[in-house]
Design a protein around this motif. Structure first.
Motif, PDB file in Angstrom:
ATOM      1  N   MET A   1       2.248   6.793   5.911  1.00 60.54           N
ATOM      2  CA  MET A   1       2.486   5.373   6.139  1.00 60.54           C
ATOM      3  C   MET A   1       2.781   5.111   7.613  1.00 60.54           C
ATOM      4  O   MET A   1       2.306   4.125   8.191  1.00 60.54           O
ATOM      5  CB  MET A   1       3.652   4.890   5.274  1.00 60.54           C
ATOM      6  N   TRP A   2       3.573   5.985   8.222  1.00 56.59           N
ATOM      7  CA  TRP A   2       3.906   5.803   9.640  1.00 56.59           C
ATOM      8  C   TRP A   2       2.663   5.952  10.506  1.00 56.59           C
ATOM      9  O   TRP A   2       2.470   5.205  11.470  1.00 56.59           O
ATOM     10  CB  TRP A   2       4.978   6.809  10.067  1.00 56.59           C
ATOM     11  N   THR A   3       1.790   6.897  10.158  1.00 58.18           N
ATOM     12  CA  THR A   3       0.545   7.090  10.898  1.00 58.18           C
ATOM     13  C   THR A   3      -0.351   5.866  10.779  1.00 58.18           C
ATOM     14  O   THR A   3      -0.926   5.391  11.772  1.00 58.18           O
ATOM     15  CB  THR A   3      -0.209   8.331  10.366  1.00 58.18           C
ATOM     16  N   LYS A   4      -0.480   5.328   9.557  1.00 56.22           N
ATOM     17  CA  LYS A   4      -1.311   4.144   9.337  1.00 56.22           C
ATOM     18  C   LYS A   4      -0.753   2.949  10.104  1.00 56.22           C
ATOM     19  O   LYS A   4      -1.500   2.162  10.689  1.00 56.22           O
ATOM     20  CB  LYS A   4      -1.373   3.824   7.835  1.00 56.22           C
TER      21      LYS A   4
ATOM     22  N   LEU B   1      -2.752   0.922  13.125  1.00 55.99           N
ATOM     23  CA  LEU B   1      -3.030  -0.503  13.004  1.00 55.99           C
ATOM     24  C   LEU B   1      -2.430  -1.287  14.162  1.00 55.99           C
ATOM     25  O   LEU B   1      -3.061  -2.198  14.713  1.00 55.99           O
ATOM     26  CB  LEU B   1      -2.477  -1.031  11.674  1.00 55.99           C
ATOM     27  N   LYS B   2      -1.225  -0.939  14.568  1.00 55.86           N
ATOM     28  CA  LYS B   2      -0.587  -1.610  15.703  1.00 55.86           C
ATOM     29  C   LYS B   2      -1.410  -1.415  16.976  1.00 55.86           C
ATOM     30  O   LYS B   2      -1.577  -2.346  17.774  1.00 55.86           O
ATOM     31  CB  LYS B   2       0.829  -1.062  15.910  1.00 55.86           C
ATOM     32  N   SER B   3      -1.960  -0.218  17.172  1.00 56.53           N
ATOM     33  CA  SER B   3      -2.778   0.057  18.351  1.00 56.53           C
ATOM     34  C   SER B   3      -4.045  -0.782  18.339  1.00 56.53           C
ATOM     35  O   SER B   3      -4.454  -1.338  19.365  1.00 56.53           O
ATOM     36  CB  SER B   3      -3.144   1.549  18.405  1.00 56.53           C
TER      37      SER B   3
ATOM     38  N   VAL C   1       0.813  -1.226   0.000  1.00 56.59           N
ATOM     39  CA  VAL C   1       0.000   0.000   0.000  1.00 56.59           C
ATOM     40  C   VAL C   1       0.838   1.264   0.000  1.00 56.59           C
ATOM     41  O   VAL C   1       0.282   2.359  -0.161  1.00 56.59           O
ATOM     42  CB  VAL C   1      -0.948   0.019   1.223  1.00 56.59           C
ATOM     43  N   GLU C   2       2.167   1.155   0.141  1.00 55.72           N
ATOM     44  CA  GLU C   2       2.992   2.349   0.282  1.00 55.72           C
ATOM     45  C   GLU C   2       2.985   3.241  -0.954  1.00 55.72           C
ATOM     46  O   GLU C   2       3.201   4.459  -0.850  1.00 55.72           O
ATOM     47  CB  GLU C   2       4.442   1.952   0.606  1.00 55.72           C
ATOM     48  N   LYS C   3       2.728   2.659  -2.124  1.00 56.12           N
ATOM     49  CA  LYS C   3       2.740   3.444  -3.362  1.00 56.12           C
ATOM     50  C   LYS C   3       1.633   4.499  -3.399  1.00 56.12           C
ATOM     51  O   LYS C   3       1.695   5.434  -4.191  1.00 56.12           O
ATOM     52  CB  LYS C   3       2.599   2.519  -4.559  1.00 56.12           C
ATOM     53  N   HIS C   4       0.644   4.343  -2.536  1.00 52.18           N
ATOM     54  CA  HIS C   4      -0.492   5.260  -2.539  1.00 52.18           C
ATOM     55  C   HIS C   4      -0.397   6.358  -1.481  1.00 52.18           C
ATOM     56  O   HIS C   4      -1.245   7.248  -1.444  1.00 52.18           O
ATOM     57  CB  HIS C   4      -1.800   4.486  -2.310  1.00 52.18           C
ATOM     58  N   PHE C   5       0.630   6.297  -0.636  1.00 47.77           N
ATOM     59  CA  PHE C   5       0.704   7.252   0.468  1.00 47.77           C
ATOM     60  C   PHE C   5       2.124   7.787   0.641  1.00 47.77           C
ATOM     61  O   PHE C   5       3.104   7.131   0.275  1.00 47.77           O
ATOM     62  CB  PHE C   5       0.253   6.604   1.777  1.00 47.77           C
ATOM     63  N   ALA C   6       2.204   8.975   1.257  1.00 47.91           N
ATOM     64  CA  ALA C   6       3.503   9.554   1.581  1.00 47.91           C
ATOM     65  C   ALA C   6       4.092   8.824   2.782  1.00 47.91           C
ATOM     66  O   ALA C   6       3.379   8.143   3.518  1.00 47.91           O
ATOM     67  CB  ALA C   6       3.347  11.043   1.890  1.00 47.91           C
ATOM     68  N   ALA C   7       5.384   8.997   3.006  1.00 49.07           N
ATOM     69  CA  ALA C   7       6.063   8.299   4.095  1.00 49.07           C
ATOM     70  C   ALA C   7       5.460   8.653   5.454  1.00 49.07           C
ATOM     71  O   ALA C   7       5.284   7.786   6.310  1.00 49.07           O
ATOM     72  CB  ALA C   7       7.555   8.646   4.083  1.00 49.07           C
ATOM     73  N   SER C   8       5.110   9.926   5.649  1.00 51.21           N
ATOM     74  CA  SER C   8       4.527  10.345   6.929  1.00 51.21           C
ATOM     75  C   SER C   8       3.162   9.684   7.151  1.00 51.21           C
ATOM     76  O   SER C   8       2.829   9.287   8.269  1.00 51.21           O
ATOM     77  CB  SER C   8       4.384  11.867   6.966  1.00 51.21           C
TER      78      SER C   8
END
Length: 241
Positions: free
Chosen positions: A76-79, A83-85, A67-74
């Motif tokens: 991706m970290w938020t997502k 998800l981990k939470s 899914v990283e191709k659809h989002f900026a690096a910042s």
């Protein structure tokens, strides 16, 4: 943290407060966004044929690689953080209930309705084992069984104790209670929830066609284990009532 912390007895109310504190880690205003991340991940996991037991760091990395191709690096970290939470808050306690239902169901060759109407007073902690009474059976003959650590490859007795410690003070007499958003409520579960225990385990293990695994599997598995251990037909019949 003290390495010997496990040797101290933690009061049930402290454990309950810790659980509630964990649940509050999800920001109320962003809850729907968090839940959306969980749904998207579950959909991807199911399409790949991965059971709930396959949720590992490697699986998460593979998911975000796709899914990283659809989002900026910042983003991706938020997502990833959201998800981990969600995985931490929702999965741990709900899995515990499934494990406890499976332990009791297999140990006592229990019918789904017997687990559904199990009373908290029907379970007695004897220290090294649990004594469980089934007073109301299909044959109108009460029976009992024990849960011992050596009979399982998991810490069965400790899991049951942990589950009991998470019960709210205002909970009724029923042993199995509903969980909503990872939090134990005072509402008891119905027979349909209990009957899906085996199906949830099959899904967790990534087995094919998990819906075909029914609650009756607990009785069949219990009888098979007893027979394989040398029990004769009379013993098997008496064990399952």
């Amino acid at each position: 943290m003290n390495d010997n912390a496990e040797s101290f007895s933690i009061p049930a109310e402290i454990k309950q407060e810790a659980q509630e504190a964990t649940l509050r880690l999800l920001p109320a205003k962003s809850k729907r966004v968090y839940e959306k991340e969980m749904v998207e991940f579950d959909n991807w996991r199911k399409k790949r044929g991965l059971g709930e037991g396959a949720i590992t760091e490697e699986v998460l990395l593979a998911y975000f690689f796709n899914v990283e191709k659809h989002f900026a690096a910042s983003s991706m970290w938020t997502k990833y953080s959201m998800l981990k939470s969600m995985l931490k808050v929702h999965k741990d306690v709900e899995y515990l209930q499934v494990k406890v239902a499976l332990i009791l169901g297999v140990a006592g060759a229990c019918r789904c309705n017997e687990l559904t109407f199990l009373d908290i007073s029907d379970i007695q902690d004897k220290g090294s084992y649990l004594y469980v009474l089934i007073p109301d059976t299909k044959t109108n003959i009460s029976r009992s069984f024990t849960v011992m650590e050596e009979a399982f490859s998991v810490n069965a007795v400790k899991m049951c104790r942990k589950y009991i410690s998470l019960r709210p003070k205002a909970a009724g007499r029923r042993f199995f209670l509903r969980y909503v958003d990872g939090k134990c409520t005072t509402q008891h579960v119905g027979i349909n929830t209990i009957s899906k225990t085996f199906s949830k385990v099959a899904s967790f293990l990534g087995l094919p066609d998990p819906e075909s695994f029914t609650g009756h599997g607990m009785r069949r598995s219990s009888a098979t284990l007893l027979a394989n251990a040398g029990g004769d037909i009379t013993t098997v019949k008496r064990h399952g009532g």
